[in-house]
Scaffold this active site. Structure first.
Site, PDB file in Angstrom:
ATOM      1  N   TYR A  96      -0.789 -14.227  -1.655  1.00 30.98           N
ATOM      2  CA  TYR A  96      -1.580 -14.413  -2.869  1.00 30.98           C
ATOM      3  C   TYR A  96      -1.831 -13.033  -3.466  1.00 30.98           C
ATOM      4  O   TYR A  96      -2.375 -12.146  -2.798  1.00 30.98           O
ATOM      5  CB  TYR A  96      -2.912 -15.093  -2.545  1.00 30.98           C
ATOM      6  CG  TYR A  96      -3.779 -15.305  -3.766  1.00 30.98           C
ATOM      7  CD1 TYR A  96      -3.418 -16.229  -4.749  1.00 30.98           C
ATOM      8  CD2 TYR A  96      -4.959 -14.585  -3.948  1.00 30.98           C
ATOM      9  CE1 TYR A  96      -4.216 -16.426  -5.872  1.00 30.98           C
ATOM     10  CE2 TYR A  96      -5.760 -14.781  -5.063  1.00 30.98           C
ATOM     11  CZ  TYR A  96      -5.378 -15.696  -6.021  1.00 30.98           C
ATOM     12  OH  TYR A  96      -6.162 -15.890  -7.134  1.00 30.98           O
ATOM     13  N   ASP A 131       0.129  -4.751  -1.428  1.00 29.65           N
ATOM     14  CA  ASP A 131      -1.064  -5.314  -2.036  1.00 29.65           C
ATOM     15  C   ASP A 131      -2.179  -5.199  -0.997  1.00 29.65           C
ATOM     16  O   ASP A 131      -2.280  -5.986  -0.064  1.00 29.65           O
ATOM     17  CB  ASP A 131      -0.826  -6.774  -2.443  1.00 29.65           C
ATOM     18  CG  ASP A 131      -2.054  -7.367  -3.109  1.00 29.65           C
ATOM     19  OD1 ASP A 131      -3.094  -6.687  -3.154  1.00 29.65           O
ATOM     20  OD2 ASP A 131      -1.966  -8.518  -3.586  1.00 29.65           O
ATOM     21  N   LYS A 176     -11.586  -5.473  -4.338  1.00 28.89           N
ATOM     22  CA  LYS A 176     -12.640  -5.879  -3.391  1.00 28.89           C
ATOM     23  C   LYS A 176     -13.551  -4.712  -2.952  1.00 28.89           C
ATOM     24  O   LYS A 176     -14.443  -4.328  -3.692  1.00 28.89           O
ATOM     25  CB  LYS A 176     -12.017  -6.602  -2.202  1.00 28.89           C
ATOM     26  CG  LYS A 176     -11.231  -7.863  -2.659  1.00 28.89           C
ATOM     27  CD  LYS A 176     -11.109  -8.915  -1.603  1.00 28.89           C
ATOM     28  CE  LYS A 176     -10.132 -10.006  -1.978  1.00 28.89           C
ATOM     29  NZ  LYS A 176     -10.700 -11.298  -2.220  1.00 28.89           N
TER      30      LYS A 176
HETATM   31  N1  PLP Z   1      -4.336  -9.645  -3.871  1.00 28.80           N
HETATM   32  C1  PLP Z   1      -4.855 -10.084  -2.721  1.00 28.80           C
HETATM   33  C2  PLP Z   1      -4.185  -9.715  -1.431  1.00 28.80           C
HETATM   34  C3  PLP Z   1      -6.012 -10.861  -2.715  1.00 28.80           C
HETATM   35  O1  PLP Z   1      -6.520 -11.304  -1.560  1.00 28.80           O
HETATM   36  C4  PLP Z   1      -6.610 -11.181  -3.956  1.00 28.80           C
HETATM   37  C5  PLP Z   1      -7.825 -12.023  -3.996  1.00 28.80           C
HETATM   38  O2  PLP Z   1      -8.260 -12.607  -3.052  1.00 28.80           O
HETATM   39  C6  PLP Z   1      -6.039 -10.699  -5.125  1.00 28.80           C
HETATM   40  C7  PLP Z   1      -4.896  -9.935  -5.059  1.00 28.80           C
HETATM   41  C8  PLP Z   1      -6.664 -11.013  -6.444  1.00 28.80           C
HETATM   42  O3  PLP Z   1      -7.844 -10.287  -6.580  1.00 28.80           O
HETATM   43  P1  PLP Z   1      -8.998 -10.798  -7.580  1.00 28.80           P
HETATM   44  O4  PLP Z   1      -9.534 -12.058  -7.024  1.00 28.80           O
HETATM   45  O5  PLP Z   1      -9.983  -9.653  -7.575  1.00 28.80           O
HETATM   46  O6  PLP Z   1      -8.348 -10.978  -8.915  1.00 28.80           O
END
Ligand code: PLP
Length: 422
Positions: free
Chosen positions: A138, A233, A261
């Site tokens: 994700y 990521d 985060k």
């Molecule tokens: N990338 C990862 C690995 C994530 O866990 C998340 C959200 O949980 C995101 C991207 C997206 O971040 P946001 O919810 O701040 O848009």
């Protein structure tokens, strides 16, 4: 039951009563009144030990005094300027100091924006269209990556969202995680067409799936050999597995990293970080467009600085040790009650899968008994423990989860797993 009433009211005005799908679970979610340290307090007077921590950011626990103090000061100085500030440089320098791949940074407002912009940057930099993404990963809720996606999309049964044109995702190549041959084959078949591989170094959105030994190194080598950018990521793993994130933990340095985060200390933030030569393709120096009214927002930046300042060696030692205690106990309990389950953890992240197979990828994770998981969730909730309400999320610890809290948690885990084994 105030939560029940509020949920009834919320459903009239907010789709499904919530503002992000994963927050919903049956019959209705509890509504939060306040949070402090490792506790959430709901509107019905219940207190929960929190292992969700807002899906990761709250590493110092809720309402950290230093963060509050600094944010309070900043509130009186103004909350958005549309002009640069010195604090943006301070936080950018911290990122550059800690995160191995980071020579430059662009701050945005969410992890979603960070991955969307990082992919655009990789395409702009390489002049190639295709990207590789792993099943179940994700990377936020934007069109390039919302295919075979984890997190809420998987929990609520729509890993491929309607509304995303085929044309958009035909350039997104989906591969199983932890499968080297699949990557080799895709690169062979799409020679000189792949801009980047985007990967969660630890998959935290289908539970907690660890990269097998040597896998990240393999990704680093094959991308280098084929002039493909490697994007880690690190929206979850950044500052959690180490100050320099998974890239420091595993000693594998990608070309770009996406952060979020923890970086915002509980306020909205995202960032793209990487090599200067690539980063300078972003406007205004380069031509890859990226912009935002709230980019580098002074409140989020202030909270981020105050948070990163508190992440010392003691923080990592303590959170890792507490996590290990929980995970060791979980394994013992699972054996004691003869439950078909697998437990995985790294640093201060962990998850249990109700699954008999070793969970190394999305297809295997999907075979888990999600009904049993939700029973486990509700048993824990009854005992004052809140974990993310999905088999396909990950539990997190903060520095405020002390020995007493861990003991209580272990007792609740024992009783809850006993209850579902009967
Ligand atoms: N990338 C990862 C690995 C994530 O866990 C998340 C959200 O949980 C995101 C991207 C997206 O971040 P946001 O919810 O701040 O848009």
């Amino acid at each position: 039951m105030r939560s029940k009433e509020l949920f009834g009211e919320a459903k009239k005005y907010l789709v499904g009563g919530v503002n992000s799908p994963v927050r919903y679970y049956k019959p209705y979610p509890f509504f939060v009144e306040r949070a402090k340290d490792c506790y959430l307090y709901d509107v019905d007077g219940n207190k929960y030990i929190d292992y969700c921590l807002a899906y990761g950011p709250m590493v110092l626990g809720h309402a950290n005094e230093k963060v509050i103090e600094k944010v309070k000061e900043q509130l009186y100085l103004g909350t958005a300027y549309g002009c640069p500030t010195e604090k943006e440089i301070i936080l950018a320098k911290m990122v550059v100091d800690y995160v191995p791949c980071a020579e430059m940074v662009r701050f945005v407002n969410s992890g979603t924006e960070a991955t969307m912009s990082a992919i655009r940057l990789a395409r702009g930099y390489t002049g190639r269209k295709k990207i590789i993404k792993f099943d179940g990963a994700y990377h936020g809720a934007h069109d390039y990556v919302l295919v075979k996606s984890g997190s809420g999309a998987l929990t609520h049964g729509s890993p491929n969202s309607p509304g995303i044109p085929e044309e958009t995702v035909k350039n997104t190549i989906l591969l199983p995680f932890n499968d080297e041959e699949a990557v080799e084959k895709a690169i062979r078949e799409n020679k000189d067409e792949i801009a980047c591989i985007i990967v969660e170094p630890v998959m935290g959105n289908v539970g907690c799936i660890l990269p097998k030994e040597g896998y990240l190194k393999f990704l680093r080598e094959i991308t280098e050999e084929n002039n493909i950018l490697l994007i880690f990521d690190e929206v979850i793993t950044g500052f959690r597995l180490a100050k320099g994130g998974a890239q420091e933990y595993f000693n594998i340095i990608p070309d770009l990293a996406t952060l979020g985060k923890i970086l915002g200390g509980g306020f909205p933030i995202g960032a793209i970080a990487g090599r200067r030569e690539i980063m300078e393709h972003f406007s205004p120096v380069g031509k890859v467009y990226q912009a935002g009214t709230f980019n580098g927002n002074p409140i989020s930046i202030t909270a981020g600085i105050a948070t990163l300042e508190q992440l010392d060696d003691k923080f990592y030692k303590k959170t890792f040790k507490s996590t290990k205690k929980i995970v060791d106990s979980l394994n013992e309990i699972v054996n004691k009650y003869n439950i078909e389950a697998k437990v995985y953890s790294i640093g201060s992240m962990f998850q249990i899968y109700f699954n008999k197979e070793e969970v190394i990828n999305y297809d295997i994770a999907k075979k888990s008994d999600t009904e049993k998981f939700m029973k486990y969730f509700h048993e824990l909730l009854k005992r004052g423990i809140f974990i993310p309400p999905s088999q396909f999320e990950c539990c997190f610890l903060s520095i405020k989860h002390d020995d007493e809290v861990i003991e209580k948690t272990i007792n609740a885990l024992d009783e809850s797993l006993k209850a579902i084994s009967q």
